[in-house]
Design a protein around this motif. Structure first.
Motif, mmCIF file in Angstrom:
data_model
loop_
_atom_site.group_PDB
_atom_site.id
_atom_site.type_symbol
_atom_site.label_atom_id
_atom_site.label_comp_id
_atom_site.label_asym_id
_atom_site.label_seq_id
_atom_site.Cartn_x
_atom_site.Cartn_y
_atom_site.Cartn_z
ATOM 1 N N UNK A 36 -1.978 -0.394 1.533
ATOM 2 C CA UNK A 36 -1.506 -1.340 0.526
ATOM 3 C C UNK A 36 -0.024 -1.263 0.185
ATOM 4 N N UNK B 162 2.529 -5.308 2.498
ATOM 5 C CA UNK B 162 1.645 -6.470 2.663
ATOM 6 C C UNK B 162 1.739 -7.027 4.068
ATOM 7 N N UNK C 139 -0.849 -3.245 5.416
ATOM 8 C CA UNK C 139 -1.334 -2.887 4.097
ATOM 9 C C UNK C 139 -2.291 -3.875 3.486
ATOM 10 N N UNK C 140 -2.217 -5.128 3.912
ATOM 11 C CA UNK C 140 -3.135 -6.126 3.361
ATOM 12 C C UNK C 140 -4.546 -5.886 3.880
ATOM 13 N N UNK C 141 -4.702 -5.842 5.207
ATOM 14 C CA UNK C 141 -6.072 -5.677 5.718
ATOM 15 C C UNK C 141 -6.598 -4.282 5.430
ATOM 16 N N UNK D 138 -5.998 -2.543 2.717
ATOM 17 C CA UNK D 138 -6.455 -2.552 1.331
ATOM 18 C C UNK D 138 -7.771 -3.307 1.196
#
Lengths: 351, 351
Positions: free
Chosen positions: B147, B150, B233-235, B237
């Motif tokens: 996270x 992004x 970090x998006x996937x 998280x």
């Protein structure tokens, strides 16, 4: 389309063979009296399987298909197999003979064929793959996109929200489904530009038949307080598969635990109804049937390994969306979005 | 750094208060005899809490901090609180008084402070948040980024792979950890350009102390046949939170099932050891302690709600990484990557 709703079935796609496919369609037939079917595939095997299902036979036409799309076929190869059962089922939707198609075959091939043959609806840039996931709430949750589009802009996400809400209105009989965008936090400034821009558009679109509730994080997907979760196909696919993997992980840990001592074994036997309920909740067959939304026609993908009950569920999904005319609903909502945002950034492709 | 390894503790960050924080650090102290601590926060409360832990008191210095970073503080506000316990703990790492810092406070604030004060290591463009997740295998799996970033390019992902592998070598005592990139399929052409480019670089980097095994999908995260999973970090998280949510979903369904009939209730009582084992596997306290990798110094984030055992785990993570000098290991590996790819696209920022 003929007066009676008709579903085209790719009889050859499932891993379990034609007999299980036919058993599943026959099960679905009991729930949808007025439906008719066209069954595409090896005529001899289909007819032999129908001997066990006179009820389905009475409602079906069988059309022989010479070839089959293989699980390993690349989409570029599969789309050239014009006489495959999958291709012919999609063609039946294109020609208007059928309103929906159901296949348990190769997902990539089905998506490529459906896009090529059916084209996206007016107002929709890209179709999305949507499915119902189990929750602790009163109804399931519609989640999309689950893998059709690796990267999405704000405009795509808004369109997915409209399509998902139309699906939720039909599946859960709701007037204004609660819609959220998947994000890595709930504050306004979290996430990518695409997600924030989509949120801004949806927040302003009061006239749409949905309630946009902002962002949702991965740990709340199964909580049951949202009806539609919208995301790009990459994170949607990651979330979907992570749910599957974690459910399997937890049940594997439990299985080990339950077989680790005699005391637990006895407990397990006595608790069997509880484990049965868990299995029911987690059984992918109970949630089988992912829909490609946004095409000129309904296309439903069944899990390759679905059993008869799972296939019946996938057919049921197709039947409901066909009966409730989801394509027309999405078109009407997209017209409303476009009227609302005629001068906004939705008109131009958002960066 | 002084000759004895020292960890700076933000005594104020946890939701459970200073006493639980100190109980956790005292627990960790038992596993790491040579460690010393500097405890930052309200001096009176820390000293009162230390009365219960003479063992920790003997190994600690207490430094009073006037203020506290609030959970609701935006990072931009938090970084200006120079006399906060969090800020002072990070400053102790910056000055070299301590080799690592542990905080259970506001994640965004901690990340912003750590980046600003410690800066990224030579060769690393962006730090990543890494954690150990439970698996069915012999060891946990290191997953990053969870996270902090992004959006990531191929260069970032390669750096995360190097950092994650260094962590896995220490945490699991492996020579060549198995590393995979999170993707939505395992075929070479799946995913984004960034993921495919990162895979190409890692496939070529034979000299690195890791075995790059290609792609992994979300349903295999917990399977235990991979030591490091690399993602943006998006996937990451989304996956991390989806694991948490699904585990809670399954146990909630089970709890309901077990209380739905007398027969199940009896079964549940007899099976208690099994449920206990499950709880042990899923208890976030057993996997507490996410690490910011790639900075000039080790910074570990404990869950805000961690109990003493959870805090002890976070301190243990910091101690291990400090004792094994992860920063030096990453620097050496990055030098190897740069030598290997001096003429490749890793040199230029990949789009």
């Amino acid at each position: 389309m003929s007066s009676q709703p008709r579903i085209a079935i790719d009889a050859m796609g499932g891993d379990e063979g034609v007999r299980v496919m036919m058993a599943g369609v026959a099960l679905a037939r009991h729930r949808h009296d007025g439906l008719r079917f066209t069954l595409f595939g090896d005529e001899t095997r289909i007819k032999a399987a129908l001997d066990n299902h006179p009820n389905l036979r009475a409602a079906s036409d069988v059309v022989h298909a010479d070839t089959v799309v293989d699980g390993a076929d690349k989409p570029s190869v599969a789309i050239r197999k014009k006489s495959s059962s999958m291709s012919m089922a999609i063609a039946a939707v294109k020609s208007g003979q059928a309103g929906a198609a159901v296949s348990a075959g190769n997902t990539g091939a089905l998506m490529a064929m459906a896009k090529l043959a059916l084209r996206t609806m007016p107002g929709i840039d890209r179709p999305a793959l949507a499915a119902l996931l189990p929750t602790l709430g009163d109804n399931d949750v519609v989640m999309l996109d689950l893998g059709a589009n690796t990267e999405c802009d704000a405009r795509n996400l808004v369109q997915f929200a409209v399509m998902g809400a139309a699906y939720a209105r039909i599946a859960f009989d709701l007037e204004r489904p609660r819609v959220r965008l998947l994000n890595i936090g709930t504050e306004d400034l979290k996430g990518t530009d695409e997600i924030r821009d989509a949120a801004a558009i949806l927040r302003a679109a009061h006239a749409l038949p949905m309630s946009f509730d902002g962002f949702i994080e991965g740990d709340k997907i199964s909580r049951g307080d949202t009806d539609v979760i919208v995301c790009d196909g990459f994170s949607g696919n990651v979330a979907l598969k992570t749910i599957e993997g974690t459910a399997r992980f937890v049940t594997d840990v439990l299985r080990k635990a339950f077989t680790s001592s005699i005391r637990s074994k006895i407990g397990f036997l006595i608790s069997k109804p509880a484990m049965h309920l868990l299995k029911h909740h987690l059984d992918p067959n109970n949630h089988n049937g992912a829909v490609f939304l946004g095409l000129n026609g309904v296309v439903v993908k069944s899990h390759g390994s679905a059993d008869a009950k799972g296939i019946a569920n996938a057919v049921h999904v197709a039947a409901r969306l066909l009966e409730e005319d989801i394509t027309r609903r999405i078109a009407a909502d997209m017209a409303a979005v476009q009227a609302l945002t005629a001068s906004s950034k939705l008109e131009q492709p958002v960066k």
